[in-house]
Design a protein around this motif. Sequence first.
Motif, PDB file in Angstrom:
ATOM      1  N   THR A 137     -10.211  -3.327  -2.698  1.00  0.00           N
ATOM      2  CA  THR A 137     -11.061  -2.279  -2.139  1.00  0.00           C
ATOM      3  C   THR A 137     -10.232  -1.215  -1.448  1.00  0.00           C
ATOM      4  N   THR A 138     -10.791  -0.019  -1.370  1.00  0.00           N
ATOM      5  CA  THR A 138     -10.174   1.098  -0.641  1.00  0.00           C
ATOM      6  C   THR A 138     -11.140   1.491   0.478  1.00  0.00           C
ATOM      7  N   ASN A 171     -12.667   5.646  -0.906  1.00  0.00           N
ATOM      8  CA  ASN A 171     -12.717   5.282  -2.320  1.00  0.00           C
ATOM      9  C   ASN A 171     -12.019   6.341  -3.156  1.00  0.00           C
ATOM     10  N   TYR A 172     -11.340   5.872  -4.203  1.00  0.00           N
ATOM     11  CA  TYR A 172     -10.728   6.801  -5.138  1.00  0.00           C
ATOM     12  C   TYR A 172     -11.534   6.789  -6.434  1.00  0.00           C
ATOM     13  N   GLU A 180      -6.626  -4.753   0.595  1.00  0.00           N
ATOM     14  CA  GLU A 180      -6.972  -3.442   1.159  1.00  0.00           C
ATOM     15  C   GLU A 180      -5.932  -2.432   0.700  1.00  0.00           C
ATOM     16  N   ASP A 181      -6.317  -1.572  -0.227  1.00  0.00           N
ATOM     17  CA  ASP A 181      -5.432  -0.528  -0.747  1.00  0.00           C
ATOM     18  C   ASP A 181      -5.625   0.725   0.099  1.00  0.00           C
ATOM     19  N   ASP A 182      -4.642   1.023   0.933  1.00  0.00           N
ATOM     20  CA  ASP A 182      -4.752   2.138   1.881  1.00  0.00           C
ATOM     21  C   ASP A 182      -3.833   3.263   1.422  1.00  0.00           C
ATOM     22  N   TYR A 183      -4.214   3.929   0.338  1.00  0.00           N
ATOM     23  CA  TYR A 183      -3.281   4.767  -0.409  1.00  0.00           C
ATOM     24  C   TYR A 183      -2.951   6.111   0.250  1.00  0.00           C
ATOM     25  N   SER A 208      -4.410   7.141   3.734  1.00  0.00           N
ATOM     26  CA  SER A 208      -5.228   7.208   4.947  1.00  0.00           C
ATOM     27  C   SER A 208      -4.627   8.116   6.017  1.00  0.00           C
TER      28      SER A 208
END
Length: 506
Positions: free
Chosen positions: A276-277, A281-282, A309-312, A314
């Motif tokens: 999840t992001t 969301n992407y 947790e994909d925190d690309y 933030s």
Amino acid sequence: MRSDYSWIYPSQTDPAGDRRKPVAYRRLYHGIRTAILGGRLHPGERLPASRDLAKTLGISRNTVVTSFDLLTSEGYLETRVGAGSFVASTLPDRDMAAIHQTNDKDSPINSDARPLRLSQSVQRMLEYQRRFPRFRVARPFNPATPDLDGFPFDLWARLLRRAWRSPDIDLTIPDDPLGFAPLRGEIAKWLRQSRGVNCDADQVMIVSGAQQALDLIARALVDPGDIIATEDPGYEGIRGVLAASGADVQAIPVDDDGLCVDRLSETASPARIVVTTPSRNYPLGTTLSLARRLAMLHWADAHDAWIVEDDYDSEYRYDGPPLSSLQGLDRQNRVIYVGTFSRVMFPGIRLGYLVLPRSLIPAFRGMRGFADGVPAPTAQAALAAFFAEGHFGSHVRKMRLRYADRRVHLQNMVAQQASSRLSIMPSDGGLHFCARLVAGHDDMHLQEKMVEAGLDCRALSSYFHDKSQKNRPNLPQGLVLGFAGWDKNTLTESFGELIAIMDRNS
């Protein structure tokens, strides 16, 4: 024995691809070897004496002797005392002909050739291969391009030189699979301060990017047939990496409050991992609500599942301070936090990180030793100094202001020049925003036309995994508009081209 061997000394360029004229002995070597492999010279056939062949070809005897010696050492020729040089008798004609045909670029494809066998892992991965064209230079409105003109490359070069001028033993002989310890300490400190992540340096693992992080996670925690839940819409690069593990990748819808946690119960069996992001969301930019964050944590604990947790990106939130991480709410140690520096710095840095629950550290440390070691230690040392000397925080603050200005500029152009065509979708940060097509355009058709015009503008519908009329009767049609990588003049000019394309295709 044959009387004429002039054909054995070719005049063309070296078969290895060197466009310069090869030296004489190499030309003769390649000529004889090609004749043997092609079946023109047969096993056991005697070659002329070196003196006679040199005279026939008009070259020195030393050239012939050197070529014969090389061919003999490689097993193509054999020498018989008192008799001369012969084609090796251990090379069957039919096998040499087959080798020649296989390596002959001009030969027709053999209809009986064996089909290429790829692993099921790669086949699953390639099913998710994205079809976006690749531009040699990033073009507006690519959604993942940062402003490279704004990065202090001179400073970065000095830090790299300093790291290598008097290298620490950990740089020359890196032996910690988790990565360079000073960098891990700086990342942990930054995440605690800026993102509310609960971690220490020994929980941080340095990787070469977010997708490698996902690959390692899947290797460690997923068996073939396990279910991995991902967001829909989402980045297909994530799905491709995870599918390679043999997992059943299930797309879970996203709405205005983020991933629909209640839909996790609809899978055939509980998912092993949820990716999840939550911060953004992407590509939609929606944020996972607090109620759903808590519900997801409860669900993971109840089903012995893991949350990735994909925190690309933030760091770039424009409507307030960065949101706290989902990992910071986790009290059951079910969250694996993933971050990358490719957007906040530059894509070519190829560095990212994992923050692991302590229970997973031994497994990941051991597994990494059999994977790829660690990314380039020199770059890790330079990045540690970039953090420690305050440059990272300064760069983020500077770029946040610059990107916010460009974002407003592009949004104003949409509102003033294209309000009848585009409707901006809510989003509080990132390097792009989405805009719905108002007049019912086909966004994939528009994407094709924009690519032809040199604009890297993405169709919103392409990010949805489930495009069925049953589940998506109103599949969103829109454009994903990146703004971070270009100054306002370039954005203005490019947006004018975008509007002209829409007019021509309305």
